[in-house]
Design an enzyme around this catalytic site. Structure first.
Site, PDB file in Angstrom:
ATOM      1  N   ALA A  65       9.749  22.609  52.301  1.00  0.00           N
ATOM      2  CA  ALA A  65       9.597  21.184  51.998  1.00  0.00           C
ATOM      3  C   ALA A  65       9.342  21.057  50.502  1.00  0.00           C
ATOM      4  O   ALA A  65       8.854  21.997  49.863  1.00  0.00           O
ATOM      5  CB  ALA A  65       8.435  20.618  52.799  1.00  0.00           C
ATOM      6  N   GLY A 109       9.466  25.081  55.491  1.00  0.00           N
ATOM      7  CA  GLY A 109      10.329  24.139  56.202  1.00  0.00           C
ATOM      8  C   GLY A 109      11.787  24.621  56.280  1.00  0.00           C
ATOM      9  O   GLY A 109      12.518  24.223  57.196  1.00  0.00           O
ATOM     10  N   GLU A 112      11.829  26.867  59.207  1.00  0.00           N
ATOM     11  CA  GLU A 112      11.655  26.027  60.395  1.00  0.00           C
ATOM     12  C   GLU A 112      12.936  25.260  60.730  1.00  0.00           C
ATOM     13  O   GLU A 112      13.309  25.136  61.890  1.00  0.00           O
ATOM     14  CB  GLU A 112      10.479  25.062  60.162  1.00  0.00           C
ATOM     15  CG  GLU A 112       9.153  25.814  60.104  1.00  0.00           C
ATOM     16  CD  GLU A 112       7.983  24.954  59.651  1.00  0.00           C
ATOM     17  OE1 GLU A 112       8.108  24.266  58.609  1.00  0.00           O
ATOM     18  OE2 GLU A 112       6.942  24.964  60.313  1.00  0.00           O
ATOM     19  N   GLU A 132       3.287  28.889  53.717  1.00  0.00           N
ATOM     20  CA  GLU A 132       2.446  27.701  53.490  1.00  0.00           C
ATOM     21  C   GLU A 132       1.007  28.068  53.171  1.00  0.00           C
ATOM     22  O   GLU A 132       0.332  27.373  52.420  1.00  0.00           O
ATOM     23  CB  GLU A 132       2.497  26.771  54.713  1.00  0.00           C
ATOM     24  CG  GLU A 132       3.813  26.043  54.923  1.00  0.00           C
ATOM     25  CD  GLU A 132       4.811  26.811  55.774  1.00  0.00           C
ATOM     26  OE1 GLU A 132       4.647  28.039  55.967  1.00  0.00           O
ATOM     27  OE2 GLU A 132       5.773  26.187  56.255  1.00  0.00           O
TER      28      GLU A 132
HETATM   29  N1  CO8 Z   1       9.517  22.570  46.612  1.00  0.00           N
HETATM   30  C1  CO8 Z   1       9.838  22.084  45.395  1.00  0.00           C
HETATM   31  N2  CO8 Z   1      10.443  22.798  44.436  1.00  0.00           N
HETATM   32  C2  CO8 Z   1      10.713  24.080  44.709  1.00  0.00           C
HETATM   33  C3  CO8 Z   1      10.404  24.668  45.940  1.00  0.00           C
HETATM   34  C4  CO8 Z   1       9.775  23.869  46.923  1.00  0.00           C
HETATM   35  N3  CO8 Z   1       9.484  24.289  48.146  1.00  0.00           N
HETATM   36  N4  CO8 Z   1      10.787  25.966  45.900  1.00  0.00           N
HETATM   37  C5  CO8 Z   1      11.336  26.166  44.708  1.00  0.00           C
HETATM   38  N5  CO8 Z   1      11.287  25.034  43.977  1.00  0.00           N
HETATM   39  C6  CO8 Z   1      11.755  24.818  42.613  1.00  0.00           C
HETATM   40  C7  CO8 Z   1      10.825  25.437  41.573  1.00  0.00           C
HETATM   41  O1  CO8 Z   1       9.729  24.593  41.321  1.00  0.00           O
HETATM   42  C8  CO8 Z   1      11.757  25.560  40.394  1.00  0.00           C
HETATM   43  O2  CO8 Z   1      11.926  24.307  39.813  1.00  0.00           O
HETATM   44  P1  CO8 Z   1      11.773  24.095  38.199  1.00  0.00           P
HETATM   45  O3  CO8 Z   1      12.944  24.867  37.649  1.00  0.00           O
HETATM   46  O4  CO8 Z   1      11.898  22.622  38.040  1.00  0.00           O
HETATM   47  O5  CO8 Z   1      10.465  24.691  37.830  1.00  0.00           O
HETATM   48  C9  CO8 Z   1      13.083  25.933  41.054  1.00  0.00           C
HETATM   49  O6  CO8 Z   1      12.994  25.483  42.409  1.00  0.00           O
HETATM   50  C10 CO8 Z   1      13.354  27.408  41.064  1.00  0.00           C
HETATM   51  O7  CO8 Z   1      12.247  28.025  41.658  1.00  0.00           O
HETATM   52  P2  CO8 Z   1      11.485  29.280  40.992  1.00  0.00           P
HETATM   53  O8  CO8 Z   1      11.543  29.197  39.519  1.00  0.00           O
HETATM   54  O9  CO8 Z   1      10.133  29.363  41.607  1.00  0.00           O
HETATM   55  O10 CO8 Z   1      12.442  30.459  41.483  1.00  0.00           O
HETATM   56  P3  CO8 Z   1      12.072  31.988  41.734  1.00  0.00           P
HETATM   57  O11 CO8 Z   1      13.364  32.665  41.979  1.00  0.00           O
HETATM   58  O12 CO8 Z   1      11.162  32.490  40.681  1.00  0.00           O
HETATM   59  O13 CO8 Z   1      11.192  31.976  43.107  1.00  0.00           O
HETATM   60  C11 CO8 Z   1      10.718  31.335  45.388  1.00  0.00           C
HETATM   61  C12 CO8 Z   1      11.793  31.615  44.306  1.00  0.00           C
HETATM   62  C13 CO8 Z   1       9.988  32.653  45.728  1.00  0.00           C
HETATM   63  C14 CO8 Z   1      11.427  30.810  46.606  1.00  0.00           C
HETATM   64  C15 CO8 Z   1       9.696  30.300  44.843  1.00  0.00           C
HETATM   65  O14 CO8 Z   1      10.401  29.193  44.302  1.00  0.00           O
HETATM   66  C16 CO8 Z   1       8.736  29.788  45.862  1.00  0.00           C
HETATM   67  O15 CO8 Z   1       7.793  30.468  46.214  1.00  0.00           O
HETATM   68  N6  CO8 Z   1       8.960  28.538  46.343  1.00  0.00           N
HETATM   69  C17 CO8 Z   1       8.038  27.880  47.231  1.00  0.00           C
HETATM   70  C18 CO8 Z   1       8.119  28.436  48.635  1.00  0.00           C
HETATM   71  C19 CO8 Z   1       7.137  27.727  49.533  1.00  0.00           C
HETATM   72  O16 CO8 Z   1       5.936  27.786  49.354  1.00  0.00           O
HETATM   73  N7  CO8 Z   1       7.657  27.041  50.563  1.00  0.00           N
HETATM   74  C20 CO8 Z   1       6.847  26.332  51.533  1.00  0.00           C
HETATM   75  C21 CO8 Z   1       6.713  24.883  51.141  1.00  0.00           C
HETATM   76  S1  CO8 Z   1       5.636  23.970  52.209  1.00  0.00           S
HETATM   77  C22 CO8 Z   1       6.596  23.677  53.571  1.00  0.00           C
HETATM   78  O17 CO8 Z   1       7.733  24.015  53.614  1.00  0.00           O
HETATM   79  C23 CO8 Z   1       5.925  22.962  54.706  1.00  0.00           C
HETATM   80  C24 CO8 Z   1       6.918  22.685  55.793  1.00  0.00           C
HETATM   81  C25 CO8 Z   1       6.404  21.594  56.689  1.00  0.00           C
HETATM   82  C26 CO8 Z   1       7.517  20.555  56.774  1.00  0.00           C
HETATM   83  C27 CO8 Z   1       7.052  19.314  57.409  1.00  0.00           C
HETATM   84  C28 CO8 Z   1       7.964  18.184  56.967  1.00  0.00           C
HETATM   85  C29 CO8 Z   1       7.332  17.232  55.975  1.00  0.00           C
END
Ligand code: CO8
Length: 258
Positions: A65, A109, A112, A132
């Site tokens: 998400a 998400g 999921e 998460e």
């Molecule tokens: N949300 C928003 N932006 C994101 C997300 C995310 N989940 N993941 C990556 N991005 C963005 C980064 O912020 C970055 O943007 P910017 O260039 O503007 O800084 C861009 O994508 C590239 O990401 P990274 O620079 O971090 O790329 P890396 O290759 O270094 O890392 C990862 C890749 C490991 C995937 C890393 O981006 C990461 O850890 N992302 C977050 C993963 C995460 O925590 N996901 C869980 C989110 S919470 C959730 O999903 C709850 C679900 C419940 C849903 C219910 C419905 C409402």
């Protein structure tokens, strides 16, 4: 139909939906959920489409998400505006097979969403996780429920409590994904599988989906009864007559979808 966050298309009997926020690793924003729900509903209603493929980019199916969009929300914001449940319900009610084709990250998400589909095909670079806990949250879109059903309690606890990622190989032997393919040519492999499924009888496919999904909702005796009644009802279809006759006559069946 033009969307901002997804790309849709039809290739013969296959409906293709590609998540398309590459700069944010396909983070699932409110807009993306709204557009995905609309596209899935449209494809569900389109008789030309027999199978739906949901995919992302090579680097990310979806990294979860949208954290940037979510981070300042209040409980009431999340409670009152809930288009995530609407999307989940559309996927649950979809009578056509929906395949998740996962390359790269399928996190939070994203994982999921993939698990809401009927089955997951993965590229060798796929990485699954429910991270998460690392951001002070927990899986909120079926992760604790579906992941546990697919890979068992021990691994689900491990994944959700550590927030670690699982690679494609582990995901395959753990039962999260059905098959893994090389990154190169991945979508062609997925298309071939979808084409094979698309060529089957529509009502029989729907009945199989119902039976398998029933196994997740009920006890064994009720599930066995449901399946056996569905099997008996197959004998009221033209496709059963055609399929069995074609086998005996050593020819390809021509489905009537009735
Ligand atoms: N949300 C928003 N932006 C994101 C997300 C995310 N989940 N993941 C990556 N991005 C963005 C980064 O912020 C970055 O943007 P910017 O260039 O503007 O800084 C861009 O994508 C590239 O990401 P990274 O620079 O971090 O790329 P890396 O290759 O270094 O890392 C990862 C890749 C490991 C995937 C890393 O981006 C990461 O850890 N992302 C977050 C993963 C995460 O925590 N996901 C869980 C989110 S919470 C959730 O999903 C709850 C679900 C419940 C849903 C219910 C419905 C409402």
């Amino acid at each position: 139909m033009q969307y901002e966050t997804i790309i849709t298309g039809r290739e013969n009997a296959i409906g293709m939906i590609t998540l398309n926020r590459p700069e944010q690793l396909n983070a699932i924003s409110i807009k993306l959920r709204e557009e995905l729900a609309e596209a899935l509903q449209t494809m569900s209603n389109d008789d030309q489409i027999k199978v739906i493929i949901l995919t992302g980019s090579e680097k990310a199916f979806a990294a979860g998400a949208d954290i940037k969009e979510m981070k300042s929300k209040s409980y009431m914001d999340m409670y009152l505006f809930d288009n995530a449940s609407k999307l989940q319900s559309i996927l649950q009610k979809c009578r056509k097979p929906v395949i998740a084709a996962v390359s790269g990250y399928a996190l939070g998400g994203g994982c999921e969403l993939a698990m809401m589909c009927d089955f997951i095909l993965a590229a060798e670079n796929a990485k699954f996780g429910q991270p998460e806990i690392s951001i002070g949250a927990l899986p909120g879109w079926g992760g604790t429920q579906r992941l546990t059903g697919l890979i068992g309690k021990s691994k689900a606890m491990d994944m959700c409590l550590t927030g670690r990622m699982m690679d494609a190989k582990e995901a395959e032997y753990s039962g999260l994904v059905s098959r893994v393919f090389p990154v190169e040519g991945f979508l062609d492999e997925v298309r071939q599988i979808a084409t094979r499924i698309a060529s089957r009888s529509v009502p029989i496919k729907q009945m199989i989906k119902e039976c398998i999904n029933q196994s997740l909702e009920t006890n064994l005796q009720s599930g066995l009864l449901f399946e056996h009644r569905q099997f008996q009802s197959v004998f009221a279809t033209e496709d059963q007559k055609e399929g069995m006759s074609a086998f005996v006559e050593k020819r390809k069946p021509e489905w009537k979808n009735s």
